[in-house]
Design a protein around this motif. Sequence first.
Motif, PDB file in Angstrom:
ATOM      1  N   ILE A 234       0.870  -1.179   0.000  1.00 48.86           N
ATOM      2  CA  ILE A 234       0.000   0.000   0.000  1.00 48.86           C
ATOM      3  C   ILE A 234       0.907   1.229   0.000  1.00 48.86           C
ATOM      4  CG2 ILE A 234      -1.779   1.258   1.250  1.00 48.86           C
ATOM      5  CD1 ILE A 234      -2.541  -1.507   2.498  1.00 48.86           C
ATOM      6  N   TRP A 235       0.667   2.137  -0.933  1.00 53.87           N
ATOM      7  CA  TRP A 235       1.579   3.260  -1.173  1.00 53.87           C
ATOM      8  C   TRP A 235       0.893   4.605  -0.984  1.00 53.87           C
ATOM      9  CZ3 TRP A 235       6.673   2.378  -2.186  1.00 53.87           C
ATOM     10  CH2 TRP A 235       7.030   1.082  -2.580  1.00 53.87           C
ATOM     11  N   GLN A 236       1.686   5.603  -0.594  1.00 54.28           N
ATOM     12  CA  GLN A 236       1.234   6.978  -0.718  1.00 54.28           C
ATOM     13  C   GLN A 236       1.040   7.294  -2.192  1.00 54.28           C
ATOM     14  OE1 GLN A 236       4.514   9.034   1.540  1.00 54.28           O
ATOM     15  NE2 GLN A 236       2.830  10.374   2.121  1.00 54.28           N
ATOM     16  N   GLN A 237      -0.062   7.941  -2.516  1.00 51.96           N
ATOM     17  CA  GLN A 237      -0.241   8.351  -3.912  1.00 51.96           C
ATOM     18  C   GLN A 237       0.699   9.493  -4.256  1.00 51.96           C
ATOM     19  OE1 GLN A 237      -1.503  11.344  -5.337  1.00 51.96           O
ATOM     20  NE2 GLN A 237      -1.386  10.500  -7.410  1.00 51.96           N
ATOM     21  N   SER A 238       0.920  10.379  -3.310  1.00 52.53           N
ATOM     22  CA  SER A 238       1.678  11.593  -3.591  1.00 52.53           C
ATOM     23  C   SER A 238       2.981  11.643  -2.806  1.00 52.53           C
ATOM     24  CB  SER A 238       0.838  12.834  -3.253  1.00 52.53           C
ATOM     25  OG  SER A 238       1.587  14.014  -3.451  1.00 52.53           O
ATOM     26  N   SER A 239       3.988  12.258  -3.426  1.00 49.93           N
ATOM     27  CA  SER A 239       5.259  12.522  -2.752  1.00 49.93           C
ATOM     28  C   SER A 239       5.384  13.993  -2.362  1.00 49.93           C
ATOM     29  CB  SER A 239       6.420  12.138  -3.674  1.00 49.93           C
ATOM     30  OG  SER A 239       6.386  10.765  -3.962  1.00 49.93           O
ATOM     31  N   ASP A 240       4.282  14.713  -2.415  1.00 46.14           N
ATOM     32  CA  ASP A 240       4.256  16.124  -2.005  1.00 46.14           C
ATOM     33  C   ASP A 240       4.231  16.186  -0.482  1.00 46.14           C
ATOM     34  OD1 ASP A 240       3.893  18.850  -1.749  1.00 46.14           O
ATOM     35  OD2 ASP A 240       1.778  18.806  -2.337  1.00 46.14           O
ATOM     36  N   ILE A 241       5.377  15.961   0.140  1.00 46.97           N
ATOM     37  CA  ILE A 241       5.395  15.782   1.590  1.00 46.97           C
ATOM     38  C   ILE A 241       5.155  17.073   2.359  1.00 46.97           C
ATOM     39  CG2 ILE A 241       6.865  13.739   1.432  1.00 46.97           C
ATOM     40  CD1 ILE A 241       9.188  15.482   2.354  1.00 46.97           C
ATOM     41  N   ASN A 242       5.424  18.225   1.745  1.00 48.43           N
ATOM     42  CA  ASN A 242       5.128  19.481   2.456  1.00 48.43           C
ATOM     43  C   ASN A 242       3.733  20.005   2.134  1.00 48.43           C
ATOM     44  OD1 ASN A 242       5.367  20.547  -0.122  1.00 48.43           O
ATOM     45  ND2 ASN A 242       7.213  21.751   0.325  1.00 48.43           N
ATOM     46  N   GLU A 243       2.989  19.268   1.307  1.00 50.80           N
ATOM     47  CA  GLU A 243       1.574  19.520   1.027  1.00 50.80           C
ATOM     48  C   GLU A 243       1.310  20.938   0.542  1.00 50.80           C
ATOM     49  OE1 GLU A 243      -0.521  18.385   4.563  1.00 50.80           O
ATOM     50  OE2 GLU A 243      -0.263  16.252   4.192  1.00 50.80           O
TER      51      GLU A 243
ATOM     52  N   VAL B 282      -1.099   6.339 -11.984  1.00 51.20           N
ATOM     53  CA  VAL B 282      -1.939   6.434 -10.795  1.00 51.20           C
ATOM     54  C   VAL B 282      -1.208   7.175  -9.688  1.00 51.20           C
ATOM     55  CG1 VAL B 282      -1.220   4.259  -9.692  1.00 51.20           C
ATOM     56  CG2 VAL B 282      -3.551   5.116  -9.331  1.00 51.20           C
ATOM     57  N   PHE B 283       0.128   7.208  -9.760  1.00 48.59           N
ATOM     58  CA  PHE B 283       0.940   7.926  -8.782  1.00 48.59           C
ATOM     59  C   PHE B 283       1.302   9.313  -9.312  1.00 48.59           C
ATOM     60  CE2 PHE B 283       1.926   3.412  -8.204  1.00 48.59           C
ATOM     61  CZ  PHE B 283       1.715   3.264  -6.854  1.00 48.59           C
ATOM     62  N   ASP B 284       1.555  10.255  -8.393  1.00 48.60           N
ATOM     63  CA  ASP B 284       2.212  11.467  -8.841  1.00 48.60           C
ATOM     64  C   ASP B 284       3.710  11.188  -8.889  1.00 48.60           C
ATOM     65  OD1 ASP B 284       3.272  11.663  -6.270  1.00 48.60           O
ATOM     66  OD2 ASP B 284       2.546  13.684  -5.896  1.00 48.60           O
ATOM     67  N   TRP B 285       4.435  11.975  -9.606  1.00 47.70           N
ATOM     68  CA  TRP B 285       5.870  11.778  -9.743  1.00 47.70           C
ATOM     69  C   TRP B 285       6.442  13.062 -10.323  1.00 47.70           C
ATOM     70  CZ3 TRP B 285       7.455  12.319 -14.794  1.00 47.70           C
ATOM     71  CH2 TRP B 285       6.415  12.256 -15.747  1.00 47.70           C
ATOM     72  N   ALA B 286       7.751  13.203 -10.308  1.00 51.00           N
ATOM     73  CA  ALA B 286       8.361  14.428 -10.796  1.00 51.00           C
ATOM     74  C   ALA B 286       9.722  14.156 -11.396  1.00 51.00           C
ATOM     75  CB  ALA B 286       8.495  15.448  -9.662  1.00 51.00           C
ATOM     76  N   PHE B 287      10.097  15.011 -12.335  1.00 52.56           N
ATOM     77  CA  PHE B 287      11.463  15.044 -12.807  1.00 52.56           C
ATOM     78  C   PHE B 287      12.289  15.819 -11.788  1.00 52.56           C
ATOM     79  CE2 PHE B 287       8.749  14.750 -16.577  1.00 52.56           C
ATOM     80  CZ  PHE B 287       9.304  13.636 -17.198  1.00 52.56           C
ATOM     81  N   GLY B 288      13.571  15.923 -12.073  1.00 56.50           N
ATOM     82  CA  GLY B 288      14.373  16.812 -11.265  1.00 56.50           C
ATOM     83  C   GLY B 288      13.858  18.236 -11.400  1.00 56.50           C
ATOM     84  N   ASP B 289      14.017  19.038 -10.358  1.00 59.83           N
ATOM     85  CA  ASP B 289      13.481  20.399 -10.319  1.00 59.83           C
ATOM     86  C   ASP B 289      14.528  21.356 -10.887  1.00 59.83           C
ATOM     87  OD1 ASP B 289      12.327  22.806  -9.765  1.00 59.83           O
ATOM     88  OD2 ASP B 289      12.208  22.526  -7.600  1.00 59.83           O
ATOM     89  N   LEU B 290      14.351  21.738 -12.157  1.00 63.95           N
ATOM     90  CA  LEU B 290      15.316  22.617 -12.801  1.00 63.95           C
ATOM     91  C   LEU B 290      15.368  23.992 -12.141  1.00 63.95           C
ATOM     92  CD1 LEU B 290      14.704  21.783 -16.584  1.00 63.95           C
ATOM     93  CD2 LEU B 290      16.432  20.848 -15.047  1.00 63.95           C
ATOM     94  N   ASP B 291      14.271  24.409 -11.507  1.00 57.67           N
ATOM     95  CA  ASP B 291      14.245  25.710 -10.842  1.00 57.67           C
ATOM     96  C   ASP B 291      15.082  25.736  -9.567  1.00 57.67           C
ATOM     97  OD1 ASP B 291      12.568  26.726 -12.785  1.00 57.67           O
ATOM     98  OD2 ASP B 291      10.738  26.214 -11.688  1.00 57.67           O
ATOM     99  N   SER B 292      15.479  24.572  -9.106  1.00 58.33           N
ATOM    100  CA  SER B 292      16.250  24.504  -7.866  1.00 58.33           C
ATOM    101  C   SER B 292      17.686  24.980  -8.049  1.00 58.33           C
ATOM    102  CB  SER B 292      16.277  23.069  -7.323  1.00 58.33           C
ATOM    103  OG  SER B 292      17.031  22.220  -8.189  1.00 58.33           O
TER     104      SER B 292
END
Length: 530
Positions: free
Chosen positions: A201-210, A277-287
């Motif tokens: 069972i997984w978290q759908q989102s990796s947006d941990i700071n919401e 079904v999951f959210d996901w992201a590339f590397g953050d170029l703005d970082s």
Amino acid sequence: MAIYGKLKLEHSLAITAVLISACLMAGCGGSDDSSDNDPNDTVTPSNNIPVADAGSDQMVITGSLVQLDGHLSSDIDGDTLSYQWTIDSAPDDSVTLTDAQNVMASFTASIDGDYVISLIVNDGSDNSVADSIIVSSQSSTVTETLYSIVDTHQSICYSSSSGDENKCDGKGYDADYNGHQPDYTLSNDGLIVTDNVTGLIWQQSSDINEDGLLNYDDKLFQPDAVEHCDNLTLAGRSDWRLPSVKEAYSLILFSGKDASDYQGTDTSTLVPFIDQVFDWAFGDLDSGVDRIIDGQYASTTLYQSTTMNGDATMFGVNYVDGRIKGYPSDTKPFYVRCVAGNEDYGLNDFEVLTSDTVSDLATELMWQTSDSDSSNWDDAVSQCETATTASFSDWRLPNAKELQSLVDYSISPDTHSSAAIDAVFDSSSFTNEAGVKDWGYYWSSTTHVSNSGDGSNAVYVSFGRALGYMQSTILDVHGAGSQRSNDKVDVITEPGAQSATGSEGEFYYKGPQGDILRHNNKVRCVRDTE
């Protein structure tokens, strides 16, 4: 006398009813603007009864926390609903519900058997009809804790020489076999995803700071990621954990395309190695720190040795470039996705069947005890397709996820002087490019497709050191247990490959960490026992 009075009353009522009906037909005492239409008169609309939905029947392991979800309950009038869960019957009389008056409730399935659970909702006026589900609980035993390896989801075959798409014709490529296809269920509230194949069972989102964004601000260093998952309470569960690398790798899908060579900034056309079904992201170029391919996810799996120049190392899974690599565990942040359920996933249960075969009772896969050499990838595929080890004729080259299931991450060449695999297997050693005793890269049947659609590379798993050539030095850059890729036919012709000379002669390397390429990787065949 009483009978006469009753008949008289009934006769009078009948006459009255006829007169009223006749008056209504004639429009008695009224006109179009009749004062009978008093604006103070109100008509109370009828109330529609709400509908309860307790969800689907469930199969669980005894002792686990069962989540009940009533989010699909509805009311056509749009009224706010209240909820009441009840246990209609259970094998354990002492079992109780937590949050029985909330949209989501839970209980612990304490003993084997069927638990019948009902939900009634109320719209403020009326109760719904009860909706019931059955939760069947079974004990965790050897046969009941079997877990399946999710298929790679690769459905296209590719020419080894040109890399072009080819019709699959049973040669033994990954796409020639179906396996256990990915099957996920998103919870009604969108917070969790259940893998119906593995039981994880997984978290759908990796947006941990919401904050509604998935970017560099959501990344954590590995020790902080462990703590984050340990302290997480989500969807009524508190048994969350940071996944092992095998658990994290269970989500990888090789229908993705490697973005390593992509030079643009528009990521809309890139295809990740994970289900949508999951959210996901590339590397953050703005970082100002990340590259597009910096989509690595943290795990609890630490390398028993070190990589690069003595760095403490964690194995991470990258859903952007489709690889497992060892990364610095203390100096690099990672995306985080916590997991719960099936704590047995990734544990092997080997049984030696014959001198030539080993069965993993956990996955119901049978393996050749010994390995062999290959001249190239197609030769590796052919070796397994024609193998008759132990009189079986249905051997195949394992796909990437099946092969990775064999890695023992508690072992490293530096600490154990052996390949990263259980001692029941025979793994042939050789002298590597640095002149050190080592163990091989093993071919899988899985093609590693580039962003341009080129399928001339195949996936391999390193059971020995995952070597790289950097600053004129040969190093273990990614660790035994990494999953990388190289050309199927001949690394000499691999675009971007360069050559150098080591103690064993000329070798080829490629990429930012100078991954050392070998076309004559090792082979270990597999077959299904189920």
